[in-house]
Design a protein around this motif. Structure first.
Motif, PDB file in Angstrom:
ATOM      1  N   LEU A  55      66.042 -11.002 -64.944  1.00  0.00           N
ATOM      2  CA  LEU A  55      66.445 -10.537 -63.620  1.00  0.00           C
ATOM      3  C   LEU A  55      65.365  -9.685 -62.958  1.00  0.00           C
ATOM      4  N   TYR A  56      64.476  -9.130 -63.787  1.00  0.00           N
ATOM      5  CA  TYR A  56      63.489  -8.201 -63.230  1.00  0.00           C
ATOM      6  C   TYR A  56      62.506  -8.935 -62.327  1.00  0.00           C
ATOM      7  N   GLN A  57      62.217  -8.362 -61.155  1.00  0.00           N
ATOM      8  CA  GLN A  57      61.222  -8.950 -60.252  1.00  0.00           C
ATOM      9  C   GLN A  57      60.061  -7.969 -60.125  1.00  0.00           C
ATOM     10  N   ASP A  58      58.863  -8.524 -59.930  1.00  0.00           N
ATOM     11  CA  ASP A  58      57.688  -7.647 -59.819  1.00  0.00           C
ATOM     12  C   ASP A  58      57.775  -6.780 -58.574  1.00  0.00           C
ATOM     13  N   ASN A  59      57.366  -5.520 -58.725  1.00  0.00           N
ATOM     14  CA  ASN A  59      57.337  -4.617 -57.565  1.00  0.00           C
ATOM     15  C   ASN A  59      55.988  -4.758 -56.858  1.00  0.00           C
ATOM     16  N   LYS A  60      55.819  -5.859 -56.137  1.00  0.00           N
ATOM     17  CA  LYS A  60      54.521  -6.063 -55.479  1.00  0.00           C
ATOM     18  C   LYS A  60      54.424  -5.269 -54.179  1.00  0.00           C
ATOM     19  N   HIS A  61      55.559  -4.823 -53.670  1.00  0.00           N
ATOM     20  CA  HIS A  61      55.554  -4.092 -52.401  1.00  0.00           C
ATOM     21  C   HIS A  61      55.992  -2.653 -52.627  1.00  0.00           C
ATOM     22  N   ALA A  62      55.453  -1.761 -51.830  1.00  0.00           N
ATOM     23  CA  ALA A  62      55.916  -0.367 -51.889  1.00  0.00           C
ATOM     24  C   ALA A  62      57.342  -0.320 -51.353  1.00  0.00           C
ATOM     25  N   GLY A  63      58.171   0.522 -51.944  1.00  0.00           N
ATOM     26  CA  GLY A  63      59.545   0.663 -51.450  1.00  0.00           C
ATOM     27  C   GLY A  63      60.579  -0.122 -52.224  1.00  0.00           C
ATOM     28  N   VAL A  64      60.141  -0.939 -53.216  1.00  0.00           N
ATOM     29  CA  VAL A  64      61.105  -1.704 -54.025  1.00  0.00           C
ATOM     30  C   VAL A  64      61.258  -1.018 -55.374  1.00  0.00           C
ATOM     31  N   VAL A  65      62.493  -0.635 -55.711  1.00  0.00           N
ATOM     32  CA  VAL A  65      62.748   0.078 -56.974  1.00  0.00           C
ATOM     33  C   VAL A  65      63.908  -0.587 -57.699  1.00  0.00           C
ATOM     34  N   THR A  66      63.842  -0.608 -59.037  1.00  0.00           N
ATOM     35  CA  THR A  66      64.926  -1.164 -59.844  1.00  0.00           C
ATOM     36  C   THR A  66      65.859  -0.028 -60.265  1.00  0.00           C
ATOM     37  N   GLY A  67      67.139  -0.172 -59.938  1.00  0.00           N
ATOM     38  CA  GLY A  67      68.137   0.826 -60.343  1.00  0.00           C
ATOM     39  C   GLY A  67      69.057   0.245 -61.400  1.00  0.00           C
ATOM     40  N   LEU A  68      69.857   1.095 -62.019  1.00  0.00           N
ATOM     41  CA  LEU A  68      70.821   0.647 -63.032  1.00  0.00           C
ATOM     42  C   LEU A  68      72.223   1.015 -62.563  1.00  0.00           C
ATOM     43  N   ALA A  69      73.139   0.059 -62.685  1.00  0.00           N
ATOM     44  CA  ALA A  69      74.510   0.311 -62.214  1.00  0.00           C
ATOM     45  C   ALA A  69      75.497  -0.035 -63.306  1.00  0.00           C
ATOM     46  N   TRP A  70      76.651   0.617 -63.254  1.00  0.00           N
ATOM     47  CA  TRP A  70      77.740   0.313 -64.193  1.00  0.00           C
ATOM     48  C   TRP A  70      78.797  -0.487 -63.452  1.00  0.00           C
ATOM     49  N   THR A  71      79.287  -1.569 -64.060  1.00  0.00           N
ATOM     50  CA  THR A  71      80.412  -2.313 -63.467  1.00  0.00           C
ATOM     51  C   THR A  71      81.480  -2.447 -64.546  1.00  0.00           C
ATOM     52  N   SER A  72      82.658  -2.918 -64.146  1.00  0.00           N
ATOM     53  CA  SER A  72      83.767  -3.011 -65.114  1.00  0.00           C
ATOM     54  C   SER A  72      83.485  -4.042 -66.199  1.00  0.00           C
ATOM     55  N   ILE A 118      68.400   8.948 -57.485  1.00  0.00           N
ATOM     56  CA  ILE A 118      66.949   9.012 -57.719  1.00  0.00           C
ATOM     57  C   ILE A 118      66.282   7.679 -57.362  1.00  0.00           C
ATOM     58  N   THR A 119      67.057   6.587 -57.477  1.00  0.00           N
ATOM     59  CA  THR A 119      66.492   5.271 -57.123  1.00  0.00           C
ATOM     60  C   THR A 119      66.211   5.213 -55.622  1.00  0.00           C
ATOM     61  N   MET A 120      67.172   5.685 -54.822  1.00  0.00           N
ATOM     62  CA  MET A 120      67.000   5.720 -53.355  1.00  0.00           C
ATOM     63  C   MET A 120      65.794   6.599 -52.996  1.00  0.00           C
ATOM     64  N   LEU A 121      65.733   7.764 -53.620  1.00  0.00           N
ATOM     65  CA  LEU A 121      64.663   8.712 -53.289  1.00  0.00           C
ATOM     66  C   LEU A 121      63.294   8.125 -53.638  1.00  0.00           C
ATOM     67  N   THR A 122      63.200   7.485 -54.813  1.00  0.00           N
ATOM     68  CA  THR A 122      61.924   6.884 -55.222  1.00  0.00           C
ATOM     69  C   THR A 122      61.522   5.779 -54.251  1.00  0.00           C
ATOM     70  N   GLN A 165      53.362   4.782 -49.330  1.00  0.00           N
ATOM     71  CA  GLN A 165      52.751   3.469 -49.608  1.00  0.00           C
ATOM     72  C   GLN A 165      52.188   3.396 -51.039  1.00  0.00           C
ATOM     73  N   ARG A 166      52.803   4.168 -51.966  1.00  0.00           N
ATOM     74  CA  ARG A 166      52.432   4.056 -53.382  1.00  0.00           C
ATOM     75  C   ARG A 166      53.451   3.157 -54.056  1.00  0.00           C
ATOM     76  N   LYS A 167      52.974   2.147 -54.781  1.00  0.00           N
ATOM     77  CA  LYS A 167      53.899   1.201 -55.424  1.00  0.00           C
ATOM     78  C   LYS A 167      54.558   1.857 -56.631  1.00  0.00           C
ATOM     79  N   VAL A 168      55.683   1.261 -57.040  1.00  0.00           N
ATOM     80  CA  VAL A 168      56.410   1.774 -58.212  1.00  0.00           C
ATOM     81  C   VAL A 168      55.884   1.075 -59.459  1.00  0.00           C
ATOM     82  N   LYS A 169      55.840   1.820 -60.572  1.00  0.00           N
ATOM     83  CA  LYS A 169      55.365   1.306 -61.858  1.00  0.00           C
ATOM     84  C   LYS A 169      56.099   0.018 -62.241  1.00  0.00           C
ATOM     85  N   GLN A 170      55.405  -0.900 -62.894  1.00  0.00           N
ATOM     86  CA  GLN A 170      56.019  -2.165 -63.333  1.00  0.00           C
ATOM     87  C   GLN A 170      57.031  -1.935 -64.450  1.00  0.00           C
TER      88      GLN A 170
END
Length: 480
Positions: free
Chosen positions: A279-296, A373-377, A385-390
């Motif tokens: 599911l993971y996609q490369d963060n090639k653009h600034a502003g894209v962050v992977t978050g973790l969510a809980w579902t039922s 923290i995901t939104m803030l990052t 314009q700094r990209k997020v770590k892979q």
């Protein structure tokens, strides 16, 4: 039967994993054995659908050598179903509790109250309030059924309640039960469950012998990864059933078939994969962050994207976000505005650009206090314009002062991250205790960063600046 070793053997044979629950049941038996009475606590097994809460009740009855009765509370909305009718009414009968004990023919059965979170109330009374008397160890020695008109002792009964969520259980009722959480199964556990329990069960149900069909670890892993994505194993059992049926058809029609099922065979039987494993996609653009969510049904990873466009500082949120997530986004933006100097941002950027925050899969409603923290990052990344770590994901909530707050559902989130190919995870320092409780084999190959402040999160998450900040260029243009 208070033979603890036998009970442990039965519980281990019937259920793979669930160590905490089994230990609690063995403790219960040990206390009963030493004290030599049958007065029991009220256990409440709480967890997502299909993880084996109801079948655990059956195993406990077998281990204790007691009768097993089950009462489904889904949709019960009449108090008389619990407490019985008075004899003055036409068609009066005792309540379901007394009826089931009568059916068991013993006064000390293992009594499973299924779906206790789905009890509803209406003008006919509130059954969850009637259950207070049934489930209170202090009161249920003298339980009074309206039909019996005499007190009945329920203290010898071992009550086990099951629930999918605790939010809908009345607080007073929740207080009377000891809550044991059953989390979802990991990939490894599911493979073992399918091998030891589901395949033999399905072979028996379809009239096949174990010599006629076998599956190896890779085939089970393909079923779990590509065709089911759930906390429990119900859907997995259906898929195993489909594979067994294919073999049963070949045997009945006297055709050639493969006795050992391979991953390629599974694809032929079940069709194209339902879920993408990576599911993971490369963060090639600034502003894209992977978050973790809980579902039922377990953990999920989600992406948060931010983009800027020339405008007047308008904020747009999209992706069916609930109130909590909207507030997280506003808090994140406020923090950035008040700490612009620290992040080397020109304060005029906020007035000259419109900001759009989007969480993909717009048809799925999303809410919950874990994306702060995901939104803030994401915002810090797009503004600097700094990209997020892979291969990095994060979960945690923030305050306006920049503190990182702990969140729940850590085990499910970690497993989701591992499934998706994430290598590093940022969590709140206070969530370290949750990581310590997870079995080491599930967290190996993962690197954890524990943060107390937003600055720590950003120093780990954002890559160093390589090009001049796009915002600075625009501001210099405007100055000149």
């Amino acid at each position: 039967n208070f033979d603890l070793k036998r009970a442990k053997k039965i519980l281990d044979a019937d259920h793979f994993g669930l160590e905490k629950v089994k230990d609690r049941i063995i403790e219960y038996l040990a206390v009963r054995k030493l004290k030599n009475d049958l007065k029991g606590p009220i256990l409440c097994l709480f967890g997502p659908p299909g993880v084996g809460k109801t079948s655990l009740g059956k195993s406990i009855a077998k281990a204790l050598n007691r009768e097993y009765v089950r009462m489904s509370l889904g949709g019960v909305h009449d108090e008389a179903e619990i407490r019985g009718h008075r004899k003055t009414y036409i068609g009066a009968m005792p309540g379901k509790v007394i009826q089931n004990i009568n059916k068991a023919k013993y006064s000390n059965p293992v009594f499973v109250l299924d779906e206790i979170d789905k009890v509803s109330s209406d003008f006919r009374g509130d059954p969850s309030s009637a259950l207070l008397e049934v489930l209170d160890p202090e009161q249920n020695e003298t339980f009074k059924d309206n039909f019996l008109e005499v007190e009945y002792d329920l203290s010898k009964v071992l009550f086990i309640a099951t629930a999918n969520s605790l939010d809908t259980i009345q607080p007073a009722l929740r207080d009377r039960m000891e809550i044991i959480e059953i989390t979802g199964y990991t990939l490894e556990e599911k493979i073992q469950i399918a091998k030891k329990h589901l395949l033999p069960k399905q072979l028996e149900e379809h009239g096949l012998k174990s010599s006629q069909l076998s599956m190896d670890k890779k085939s089970f892993a393909k079923l779990v990864d590509d065709y089911t994505r759930e906390s429990g194993v119900r859907n997995l059992e259906r898929k195993v059933g489909a594979v067994v049926r294919d073999a049963a058809k070949s045997i009945a029609m006297e055709e050639e078939y493969q006795k050992k099922v391979t991953p390629e065979e599974i694809r032929r039987i079940l069709g194209a994969e339902v879920f993408d494993k990576e599911l993971y996609q490369d963060n090639k653009h600034a502003g894209v962050v992977t978050g973790l969510a809980w579902t039922s049904v377990g953990g999920e990873i989600l992406f948060i994207e931010s983009s800027l466009s020339r405008g007047k500082g308008k904020l747009t949120l999209s992706g069916q976000l609930g109130d909590v997530m909207k507030e997280s986004a506003m808090t994140a933006l406020s923090y950035l505005k008040s700490n612009a100097e620290k992040l080397k941002l020109d304060y005029r950027v906020f007035d000259n650009y419109d900001l759009h925050i989007h969480v993909p899969a717009g048809a799925v409603p999303k809410d919950g206090p874990s994306a702060g923290i995901t939104m803030l990052t994401s915002l810090a990344s797009v503004f600097t314009q700094r990209k997020v770590k892979q291969k990095l994901a994060m979960t945690g909530e923030i305050t306006l002062r920049g503190k990182v707050l702990p969140v729940g559902g850590i085990k499910e989130k970690i497993l989701a991250a591992k499934r998706a190919g994430i290598k590093e995870i940022i969590l709140c320092q206070k969530n370290k205790k949750d990581i310590d409780e997870i079995d080491d084999r599930y967290v190996k190959d993962l690197k954890f960063h524990f943060a107390e402040t937003v600055e720590e999160v950003l120093s780990v998450a954002l890559l160093p600046q390589k090009v001049p900040n796009a915002m600075e260029l625009v501001i210099t243009e405007q100055k000149s």
